[in-house]
Scaffold this motif. Structure first.
Motif, PDB file in Angstrom:
ATOM      1  N   GLU A  45       0.840  -1.205   0.000  1.00  0.00           N
ATOM      2  CA  GLU A  45       0.000   0.000   0.000  1.00  0.00           C
ATOM      3  C   GLU A  45       0.874   1.253   0.000  1.00  0.00           C
ATOM      4  OE1 GLU A  45      -3.437   1.718  -0.582  1.00  0.00           O
ATOM      5  OE2 GLU A  45      -3.514  -0.385  -0.009  1.00  0.00           O
ATOM      6  N   ASP A  46       1.965   1.222   0.771  1.00  0.00           N
ATOM      7  CA  ASP A  46       2.884   2.358   0.864  1.00  0.00           C
ATOM      8  C   ASP A  46       3.565   2.624  -0.480  1.00  0.00           C
ATOM      9  OD1 ASP A  46       4.321   4.420   2.302  1.00  0.00           O
ATOM     10  OD2 ASP A  46       6.071   3.081   2.254  1.00  0.00           O
ATOM     11  N   ALA A  47       4.051   1.570  -1.136  1.00  0.00           N
ATOM     12  CA  ALA A  47       4.711   1.724  -2.435  1.00  0.00           C
ATOM     13  C   ALA A  47       3.728   2.259  -3.474  1.00  0.00           C
ATOM     14  CB  ALA A  47       5.301   0.402  -2.895  1.00  0.00           C
ATOM     15  N   LEU A  48       2.494   1.781  -3.455  1.00  0.00           N
ATOM     16  CA  LEU A  48       1.473   2.258  -4.384  1.00  0.00           C
ATOM     17  C   LEU A  48       1.216   3.748  -4.177  1.00  0.00           C
ATOM     18  CD1 LEU A  48      -0.648   1.552  -6.579  1.00  0.00           C
ATOM     19  CD2 LEU A  48      -2.258   1.150  -4.719  1.00  0.00           C
ATOM     20  N   ALA A  49       1.094   4.165  -2.933  1.00  0.00           N
ATOM     21  CA  ALA A  49       0.855   5.582  -2.629  1.00  0.00           C
ATOM     22  C   ALA A  49       2.017   6.444  -3.112  1.00  0.00           C
ATOM     23  CB  ALA A  49       0.636   5.770  -1.135  1.00  0.00           C
ATOM     24  N   LYS A  50       3.244   5.970  -2.939  1.00  0.00           N
ATOM     25  CA  LYS A  50       4.425   6.730  -3.379  1.00  0.00           C
ATOM     26  C   LYS A  50       4.458   6.866  -4.895  1.00  0.00           C
ATOM     27  CE  LYS A  50       7.308   5.737   0.614  1.00  0.00           C
ATOM     28  NZ  LYS A  50       8.429   5.000   1.159  1.00  0.00           N
ATOM     29  N   LYS A  51       4.127   5.797  -5.609  1.00  0.00           N
ATOM     30  CA  LYS A  51       4.122   5.847  -7.075  1.00  0.00           C
ATOM     31  C   LYS A  51       3.016   6.771  -7.588  1.00  0.00           C
ATOM     32  CE  LYS A  51       7.619   3.249  -7.372  1.00  0.00           C
ATOM     33  NZ  LYS A  51       8.921   3.882  -7.600  1.00  0.00           N
ATOM     34  N   LYS A  52       1.851   6.758  -6.938  1.00  0.00           N
ATOM     35  CA  LYS A  52       0.773   7.663  -7.332  1.00  0.00           C
ATOM     36  C   LYS A  52       1.172   9.118  -7.085  1.00  0.00           C
ATOM     37  CE  LYS A  52      -3.261   4.653  -6.863  1.00  0.00           C
ATOM     38  NZ  LYS A  52      -4.508   4.399  -6.129  1.00  0.00           N
ATOM     39  N   ALA A  53       1.844   9.386  -5.963  1.00  0.00           N
ATOM     40  CA  ALA A  53       2.288  10.746  -5.651  1.00  0.00           C
ATOM     41  C   ALA A  53       3.342  11.201  -6.665  1.00  0.00           C
ATOM     42  CB  ALA A  53       2.847  10.814  -4.229  1.00  0.00           C
ATOM     43  N   LEU A  87      11.627  17.071 -21.316  1.00  0.00           N
ATOM     44  CA  LEU A  87      10.191  16.804 -21.437  1.00  0.00           C
ATOM     45  C   LEU A  87       9.954  15.392 -21.975  1.00  0.00           C
ATOM     46  CD1 LEU A  87       7.283  17.823 -21.190  1.00  0.00           C
ATOM     47  CD2 LEU A  87       7.494  18.713 -23.521  1.00  0.00           C
ATOM     48  N   SER A  88      10.754  14.998 -22.956  1.00  0.00           N
ATOM     49  CA  SER A  88      10.619  13.655 -23.506  1.00  0.00           C
ATOM     50  C   SER A  88      10.904  12.603 -22.435  1.00  0.00           C
ATOM     51  CB  SER A  88      11.581  13.483 -24.682  1.00  0.00           C
ATOM     52  OG  SER A  88      11.506  12.173 -25.187  1.00  0.00           O
ATOM     53  N   SER A  89      11.937  12.810 -21.647  1.00  0.00           N
ATOM     54  CA  SER A  89      12.284  11.888 -20.562  1.00  0.00           C
ATOM     55  C   SER A  89      11.168  11.841 -19.517  1.00  0.00           C
ATOM     56  CB  SER A  89      13.594  12.333 -19.918  1.00  0.00           C
ATOM     57  OG  SER A  89      13.922  11.504 -18.835  1.00  0.00           O
ATOM     58  N   LEU A  90      10.653  12.994 -19.158  1.00  0.00           N
ATOM     59  CA  LEU A  90       9.577  13.070 -18.167  1.00  0.00           C
ATOM     60  C   LEU A  90       8.320  12.358 -18.683  1.00  0.00           C
ATOM     61  CD1 LEU A  90       8.671  15.511 -15.622  1.00  0.00           C
ATOM     62  CD2 LEU A  90       6.976  15.406 -17.435  1.00  0.00           C
ATOM     63  N   ASP A  91       7.973  12.589 -19.946  1.00  0.00           N
ATOM     64  CA  ASP A  91       6.801  11.930 -20.527  1.00  0.00           C
ATOM     65  C   ASP A  91       6.983  10.409 -20.561  1.00  0.00           C
ATOM     66  OD1 ASP A  91       5.381  14.279 -20.823  1.00  0.00           O
ATOM     67  OD2 ASP A  91       5.881  14.526 -22.944  1.00  0.00           O
ATOM     68  N   LEU A 114       3.612  10.190  -9.767  1.00  0.00           N
ATOM     69  CA  LEU A 114       2.911  10.436 -11.028  1.00  0.00           C
ATOM     70  C   LEU A 114       2.206  11.790 -10.995  1.00  0.00           C
ATOM     71  CD1 LEU A 114       1.997   9.496 -13.814  1.00  0.00           C
ATOM     72  CD2 LEU A 114       0.119   8.275 -12.696  1.00  0.00           C
ATOM     73  N   GLU A 115       1.557  12.092  -9.892  1.00  0.00           N
ATOM     74  CA  GLU A 115       0.856  13.374  -9.761  1.00  0.00           C
ATOM     75  C   GLU A 115       1.835  14.549  -9.866  1.00  0.00           C
ATOM     76  OE1 GLU A 115      -2.575  15.391  -9.785  1.00  0.00           O
ATOM     77  OE2 GLU A 115      -2.417  13.220  -9.710  1.00  0.00           O
ATOM     78  N   GLU A 116       2.991  14.419  -9.220  1.00  0.00           N
ATOM     79  CA  GLU A 116       4.019  15.464  -9.275  1.00  0.00           C
ATOM     80  C   GLU A 116       4.529  15.648 -10.701  1.00  0.00           C
ATOM     81  OE1 GLU A 116       7.061  18.243  -8.604  1.00  0.00           O
ATOM     82  OE2 GLU A 116       5.369  17.735  -7.322  1.00  0.00           O
ATOM     83  N   LEU A 117       4.781  14.535 -11.381  1.00  0.00           N
ATOM     84  CA  LEU A 117       5.298  14.614 -12.745  1.00  0.00           C
ATOM     85  C   LEU A 117       4.278  15.197 -13.709  1.00  0.00           C
ATOM     86  CD1 LEU A 117       7.252  11.241 -13.065  1.00  0.00           C
ATOM     87  CD2 LEU A 117       8.152  13.514 -12.541  1.00  0.00           C
ATOM     88  N   ARG A 118       3.026  14.834 -13.552  1.00  0.00           N
ATOM     89  CA  ARG A 118       1.980  15.361 -14.433  1.00  0.00           C
ATOM     90  C   ARG A 118       1.720  16.841 -14.184  1.00  0.00           C
ATOM     91  NH1 ARG A 118      -2.653  10.787 -13.731  1.00  0.00           N
ATOM     92  NH2 ARG A 118      -2.017   9.379 -15.403  1.00  0.00           N
ATOM     93  N   GLY A 119       1.927  17.289 -12.968  1.00  0.00           N
ATOM     94  CA  GLY A 119       1.598  18.665 -12.597  1.00  0.00           C
ATOM     95  C   GLY A 119       2.800  19.587 -12.605  1.00  0.00           C
ATOM     96  N   PRO A 120       3.340  19.899 -11.429  1.00  0.00           N
ATOM     97  CA  PRO A 120       4.401  20.902 -11.307  1.00  0.00           C
ATOM     98  C   PRO A 120       5.661  20.607 -12.136  1.00  0.00           C
ATOM     99  CG  PRO A 120       3.513  20.356  -9.152  1.00  0.00           C
ATOM    100  CD  PRO A 120       2.894  19.411 -10.125  1.00  0.00           C
ATOM    101  N   ALA A 121       6.111  19.375 -12.164  1.00  0.00           N
ATOM    102  CA  ALA A 121       7.345  19.052 -12.887  1.00  0.00           C
ATOM    103  C   ALA A 121       7.180  19.285 -14.385  1.00  0.00           C
ATOM    104  CB  ALA A 121       7.759  17.608 -12.617  1.00  0.00           C
ATOM    105  N   ARG A 122       6.061  18.844 -14.926  1.00  0.00           N
ATOM    106  CA  ARG A 122       5.814  19.019 -16.368  1.00  0.00           C
ATOM    107  C   ARG A 122       5.611  20.490 -16.708  1.00  0.00           C
ATOM    108  NH1 ARG A 122       3.020  18.523 -21.029  1.00  0.00           N
ATOM    109  NH2 ARG A 122       3.673  16.807 -22.358  1.00  0.00           N
ATOM    110  N   ALA A 123       4.872  21.202 -15.864  1.00  0.00           N
ATOM    111  CA  ALA A 123       4.626  22.633 -16.098  1.00  0.00           C
ATOM    112  C   ALA A 123       5.936  23.418 -16.112  1.00  0.00           C
ATOM    113  CB  ALA A 123       3.690  23.181 -15.032  1.00  0.00           C
ATOM    114  N   GLU A 124       6.868  23.067 -15.236  1.00  0.00           N
ATOM    115  CA  GLU A 124       8.156  23.763 -15.170  1.00  0.00           C
ATOM    116  C   GLU A 124       8.946  23.554 -16.452  1.00  0.00           C
ATOM    117  OE1 GLU A 124      12.353  24.132 -14.745  1.00  0.00           O
ATOM    118  OE2 GLU A 124      11.472  22.146 -14.500  1.00  0.00           O
TER     119      GLU A 124
END
Length: 164
Positions: A14-22, A61-65, A24-34
Motif C-alpha cells: 500500500e505504501d509503495a502504491l501511494a508513493k508511485k501515485k504521488a 520533457l521527452s524523458s519526463l513523458d 505520477l501526480e508530481e510529474l503530471r503537474g508541477p514538474a511538467r509545467a516547469e
C-alpha cells in the motif's frame, strides 16, 4: 517481451502504491509545467536550431513523458498485496533461502517498485521460485521445476515482511 509479460501483475505494498501515485501526480503537474515553461522561454529567445536551452528542455520533457507513461502502465498493472506478519510468505516478503549447497541468498518477493533504496534481488511472484515460496514459512523446504526441467529444492532460512 511477449504480450503476457507486458500484462504481468506488479505486486506493491500500500505504501509503495501511494508513493508511485504521488510521483505520477508530481510529474503530471508541477514538474511538467516547469519544463513546458522552460521550453516556452527558450523558444522566445529566437533561432531554435542553435538554442541549446530549448533542445535540453525538449529532451527533459521527452524523458519526463517517458517516466509518466512507465508509471501509468505500472499502476494499471499494480495489485496491492496485503503483507501479514504471521510468517507465511507472500508478495512483499524479504526471504533468505538456500538452493542446495549454495550460499544463502536474499530476495524481495514482489516488484522492484516496492524497494526504497536497499539493493536486493527481486523475484516475481509469478516466477517458478516465487510461486514455490508463496505460502511457505521459515524452516520449510519447497521445490520448483526450473526452466531446464530440473527440480530444485529451496530451504527457507528466514522470512519477514519487507520494510525497505
Amino acid at each position: 517481451m511477449t504480450q503476457s509479460d507486458e500484462r504481468e501483475t506488479i505486486w506493491l505494498t500500500e505504501d509503495a502504491l501511494a508513493k508511485k501515485k504521488a510521483e505520477l501526480e508530481e510529474l503530471r503537474g508541477p514538474a511538467r509545467a516547469e519544463i513546458v515553461d522552460r521550453i516556452s522561454a527558450a523558444r522566445d529567445e529566437g533561432d531554435l536550431k542553435e538554442n541549446s536551452g530549448y533542445h535540453a528542455a525538449r529532451e527533459a520533457l521527452s524523458s519526463l513523458d517517458g517516466r509518466i507513461a512507465q508509471l501509468e502502465q505500472m499502476l494499471d498493472r499494480a495489485e496491492v498485496g496485503e503483507v501479514t506478519d504471521d510468517g507465511t510468505i507472500s508478495p512483499g516478503y524479504k526471504v533468505t533461502y538456500r538452493l542446495g549447497t549454495m550460499d544463502p541468498d536474499t530476495c524481495l518477493l514482489g516488484a522492484r517498485e516496492m524497494m526504497t533504496g536497499e539493493d536486493i534481488q527481486v523475484i516475481s511472484p509469478q516466477s517458478p521460485l516465487g510461486s514455490a515460496l508463496i505460502g511457505a514459512k521459515k524452516g520449510q523446504t519447497v521445490s520448483y521445476t526450473a526452466p531446464n526441467g530440473k527440480d530444485i529444492e529451496v530451504e527457507i532460512q528466514d522470512a519477514e515482511p519487507y520494510s525497505g
